[in-house]
Structures are given as C-alpha cells and as structure tokens.
Design a protein around this motif. Sequence first.
Motif, PDB file in Angstrom:
ATOM      1  N   ILE A   1       0.832  -1.206   0.000  1.00 35.14           N
ATOM      2  CA  ILE A   1       0.000   0.000   0.000  1.00 35.14           C
ATOM      3  C   ILE A   1       0.866   1.255   0.000  1.00 35.14           C
ATOM      4  O   ILE A   1       0.633   2.196  -0.772  1.00 35.14           O
ATOM      5  CB  ILE A   1      -0.964  -0.014   1.212  1.00 35.14           C
ATOM      6  N   ILE A   2       1.890   1.277   0.845  1.00 39.93           N
ATOM      7  CA  ILE A   2       2.777   2.444   0.922  1.00 39.93           C
ATOM      8  C   ILE A   2       3.556   2.624  -0.380  1.00 39.93           C
ATOM      9  O   ILE A   2       3.703   3.749  -0.883  1.00 39.93           O
ATOM     10  CB  ILE A   2       3.738   2.295   2.125  1.00 39.93           C
ATOM     11  N   LYS A   3       4.011   1.516  -0.965  1.00 37.48           N
ATOM     12  CA  LYS A   3       4.752   1.586  -2.240  1.00 37.48           C
ATOM     13  C   LYS A   3       3.875   2.166  -3.351  1.00 37.48           C
ATOM     14  O   LYS A   3       4.308   3.052  -4.099  1.00 37.48           O
ATOM     15  CB  LYS A   3       5.239   0.191  -2.629  1.00 37.48           C
ATOM     16  N   LYS A   4       2.644   1.677  -3.456  1.00 35.58           N
ATOM     17  CA  LYS A   4       1.740   2.178  -4.494  1.00 35.58           C
ATOM     18  C   LYS A   4       1.319   3.623  -4.215  1.00 35.58           C
ATOM     19  O   LYS A   4       1.030   4.380  -5.141  1.00 35.58           O
ATOM     20  CB  LYS A   4       0.515   1.270  -4.597  1.00 35.58           C
ATOM     21  N   GLY A   5       1.302   3.993  -2.947  1.00 32.41           N
ATOM     22  CA  GLY A   5       0.957   5.366  -2.596  1.00 32.41           C
ATOM     23  C   GLY A   5       2.000   6.372  -3.028  1.00 32.41           C
ATOM     24  O   GLY A   5       1.706   7.569  -3.155  1.00 32.41           O
ATOM     25  N   GLU A   6       3.220   5.909  -3.282  1.00 35.92           N
ATOM     26  CA  GLU A   6       4.317   6.805  -3.657  1.00 35.92           C
ATOM     27  C   GLU A   6       4.340   7.117  -5.150  1.00 35.92           C
ATOM     28  O   GLU A   6       5.137   7.957  -5.593  1.00 35.92           O
ATOM     29  CB  GLU A   6       5.651   6.188  -3.231  1.00 35.92           C
ATOM     30  N   GLU A   7       3.480   6.475  -5.949  1.00 35.93           N
ATOM     31  CA  GLU A   7       3.440   6.766  -7.390  1.00 35.93           C
ATOM     32  C   GLU A   7       2.948   8.191  -7.634  1.00 35.93           C
ATOM     33  O   GLU A   7       2.165   8.739  -6.857  1.00 35.93           O
ATOM     34  CB  GLU A   7       2.529   5.761  -8.100  1.00 35.93           C
ATOM     35  N   ASP A   8       3.394   8.782  -8.729  1.00 38.98           N
ATOM     36  CA  ASP A   8       3.035  10.169  -9.059  1.00 38.98           C
ATOM     37  C   ASP A   8       1.579  10.265  -9.513  1.00 38.98           C
ATOM     38  O   ASP A   8       1.031   9.326 -10.105  1.00 38.98           O
ATOM     39  CB  ASP A   8       3.938  10.700 -10.176  1.00 38.98           C
ATOM     40  N   ILE A   9       0.970  11.408  -9.240  1.00 36.35           N
ATOM     41  CA  ILE A   9      -0.358  11.720  -9.779  1.00 36.35           C
ATOM     42  C   ILE A   9      -0.280  13.076 -10.478  1.00 36.35           C
ATOM     43  O   ILE A   9       0.656  13.848 -10.269  1.00 36.35           O
ATOM     44  CB  ILE A   9      -1.446  11.742  -8.691  1.00 36.35           C
ATOM     45  N   ARG A  10      -1.304  13.371 -11.283  1.00 39.27           N
ATOM     46  CA  ARG A  10      -1.241  14.578 -12.109  1.00 39.27           C
ATOM     47  C   ARG A  10      -1.890  15.798 -11.453  1.00 39.27           C
ATOM     48  O   ARG A  10      -1.789  16.901 -11.969  1.00 39.27           O
ATOM     49  CB  ARG A  10      -1.918  14.324 -13.464  1.00 39.27           C
TER      50      ARG A  10
ATOM     51  N   ASN B   1      -5.305   1.753  -8.809  1.00 41.15           N
ATOM     52  CA  ASN B   1      -4.403   2.138  -7.724  1.00 41.15           C
ATOM     53  C   ASN B   1      -4.952   3.396  -7.057  1.00 41.15           C
ATOM     54  O   ASN B   1      -4.571   4.519  -7.408  1.00 41.15           O
ATOM     55  CB  ASN B   1      -2.988   2.392  -8.236  1.00 41.15           C
ATOM     56  N   PRO B   2      -5.837   3.217  -6.071  1.00 41.01           N
ATOM     57  CA  PRO B   2      -6.380   4.396  -5.376  1.00 41.01           C
ATOM     58  C   PRO B   2      -5.399   5.001  -4.382  1.00 41.01           C
ATOM     59  O   PRO B   2      -5.568   6.130  -3.932  1.00 41.01           O
ATOM     60  CB  PRO B   2      -7.597   3.823  -4.643  1.00 41.01           C
ATOM     61  N   TYR B   3      -4.347   4.227  -4.036  1.00 37.56           N
ATOM     62  CA  TYR B   3      -3.473   4.622  -2.934  1.00 37.56           C
ATOM     63  C   TYR B   3      -2.707   5.912  -3.224  1.00 37.56           C
ATOM     64  O   TYR B   3      -2.482   6.725  -2.321  1.00 37.56           O
ATOM     65  CB  TYR B   3      -2.499   3.493  -2.610  1.00 37.56           C
ATOM     66  N   LYS B   4      -2.290   6.122  -4.459  1.00 41.00           N
ATOM     67  CA  LYS B   4      -1.553   7.354  -4.762  1.00 41.00           C
ATOM     68  C   LYS B   4      -2.447   8.582  -4.624  1.00 41.00           C
ATOM     69  O   LYS B   4      -1.967   9.669  -4.272  1.00 41.00           O
ATOM     70  CB  LYS B   4      -0.926   7.283  -6.158  1.00 41.00           C
ATOM     71  N   TYR B   5      -3.750   8.410  -4.860  1.00 40.34           N
ATOM     72  CA  TYR B   5      -4.679   9.524  -4.702  1.00 40.34           C
ATOM     73  C   TYR B   5      -4.966   9.777  -3.218  1.00 40.34           C
ATOM     74  O   TYR B   5      -5.074  10.924  -2.788  1.00 40.34           O
ATOM     75  CB  TYR B   5      -5.980   9.230  -5.450  1.00 40.34           C
ATOM     76  N   ILE B   6      -5.094   8.691  -2.449  1.00 46.19           N
ATOM     77  CA  ILE B   6      -5.305   8.827  -1.005  1.00 46.19           C
ATOM     78  C   ILE B   6      -4.064   9.432  -0.349  1.00 46.19           C
ATOM     79  O   ILE B   6      -4.163  10.308   0.512  1.00 46.19           O
ATOM     80  CB  ILE B   6      -5.643   7.459  -0.374  1.00 46.19           C
TER      81      ILE B   6
END
Length: 357
Positions: A181-190, A256-261
């Motif tokens: 979850i933490i890894k996917k949360g670190e992806e970039d968003i626009r 991947n909702p985690y990067k938005y959260i």
Amino acid sequence: MNKRIAVVVTNLAGSGGEKIALTQAKLFHKKSNKVVLFLLEDIKSYNTENLGFPVIPLTNKKNKFKLFGKLGYKLYAKILASKMKLFGDFDLVLSNLPRSDRTVKELKHNNKYFVIHTSYKAEIEAFSKKLANKKIKLYKYLYNNENLITISNEMKDDFISLDIKPKTIQTIYNPFDFIDIIKKGEEDIRYEFDYIISPSAFRKEKRYDILLDSFKLLKNTNIKLLILAEYNQELSQMIKNRKLEKRVIITGFKKNPYKYINNAKLLVLSSSREGLPTVVIESLILNTPVISTDCPTGPKEILTENLSKWLVPVGDSKKLALKIDEALNKKIEIKKELINKFNEDYIYKSLISLIKE
C-alpha cells in the motif's frame, strides 16, 4: 505443510468486499498455500494479471441463475463443486458477500466459513417491515448453524439481536499489506491542487448527499473533492444541484487508489453503515487523516484514542463540515500502534488457524 484454500466471491466489480476477497487469496498465496479464487460471475475491475494463482469464474454472465431463486444457487454450487474437484481436496472454503454465501451454503464441505462484510442489523433497520422480515428469514437460513467470521467486533452483536444462531462466530479483521500500500501510494499523480478524497462506490448507504452538503458548507472554498467512483448520472446531478461542478471531480474507478489517497489532505467517509471500512484503514496506513461518520460498524474500532475525535454523527452534514474545516487546519498524528492490528502477518495467523489438523 501447505494448505489448499478456496476463496469464493460474487465477482471483482470493484466493491470493498470483493477487494478483500482478492486480498485474502493473495495473502494465502504469499504464505505458500495453494489458492483458487472462484467468481460467480466473470466480472473483473481489479487487476488479476500475474497473481500466481487461478481465478475461476463459474459463469460468464451477470446474475445468470439469480432469477431461479434457491434452485439457481444450487446450480452455482454444483458448478463450484465440479470446478473445485479439478484442483483436489480443499482444506478451507472462505465465502464473501451474500450471493456467494447462498452458493456456498449449498456446497457440501466440512470446513467452510462465511465472512460477513457489513452490519445486517443496520441494513435491515433501513428496510420496510415486509422486506426486513424477508431479509431476516434469508439470513437465518444462510447462517444458522454455520461458521461465521465478522470483520468487526460490533458486528457479532448484530447476530444476537437478530436471533441468528451460528455454529461459531469470531472476529478476524481484514488483512492489509502495509508495504504494498505504501509503495503504491508513492506513485506520481497529475493533480497539483489540494483536495480531500472519497474513494467509495456510489451507493445509497455511502450517503454522498451528506458528503456534498458538508462540502458546500466548508469555510475552506479552495479545496477540491475527488470522488473515486464510476461516473453516475444521479451523482452528477447531485453535484449540479449544489452548484459544485467546479470543485468536485468524479475520477472514475482507479486500480491504484493509494496514490490519490496518499496525496489527499483528508479522506472523508459519510456512510450510514459499513462493515470494517477498508478505505479508512488504507488511509491511515498512508498517514492521511480520516473524518468518518460514527456509523455501524467499524469506524469506532479503527479511529481509536486520539483519532476518535474525528468521528461525527451519521447524517449530520453541519458537524461533518466543521470537523473537515478543523482537520484541514491541524496536524493529526496517526500512531502506527493503532493500526498494526490490521497488518496481514498478524491476520494470517487467525485465518490459517481455521484449518484444524
């Protein structure tokens, strides 16, 4: 010794219960068990590529046998039994969500468990008397003298109040892979603006009317609201009726909702009822504060100690708005010891103990 596990769920269309069924299967596989995930319907919104275990649909159409009533679920169970035979003898069958439960109820297996994902008491209280009686009759048929797992402690009391008498009942929290979850949360968003987030599907019990009413009342008018749900005409009209088109964005379902959260200022849950709201736990894992209604069941078991301050009464848009404004101006500490009980390694010990040697 490795075990053979069957996880059964209606489909993988995108709800929290479906996501948890997939998470259960992933966890058993990660721990070197032989897992098969069975779907009543071949519907997949979640990514099922490179899982390392089979995902087997029983039918290729939505609600294929639903109109046949009890006979339809006997047909589903017959297909399930025949497909299970292809993989050998299973040590454990875990059923998720009511339609799967109706199927697994008809399955002859000596170690099957039904995972209850929502408060049936709260659900029934929202129905007319006629429909409520029908539901109680169904749930008594499904769960009397069966092994049940509730995903929050409060839900166990529901069965007592509804006069349902399971064979066994215990609480096992949903498992969460903190590292993933933490890894996917670190992806970039626009998105480059500040926002609060609601990652819940559009359903009546999610009370988007309350969320939008509270959002309209915020003193902070620069913040936006991201709704991670599929586009829905009714939801869109609710936004237009409140003249919030410039401030509310419906993003659609996200794999991947985690990067938005992770990039949100707050996560807000406005539900009238839940089971154990997955998004609240995921948000805390990502260190994103949560404002939630104190609905049955789950939120009060997650938001404990200093986080209990951020629970608000169900249906109160004014108090929800006040709490959102207050939280946006505070640094909220999320202690890791408050959420460690949801870590998958801890939960796995309880799940694997369901298999008796």
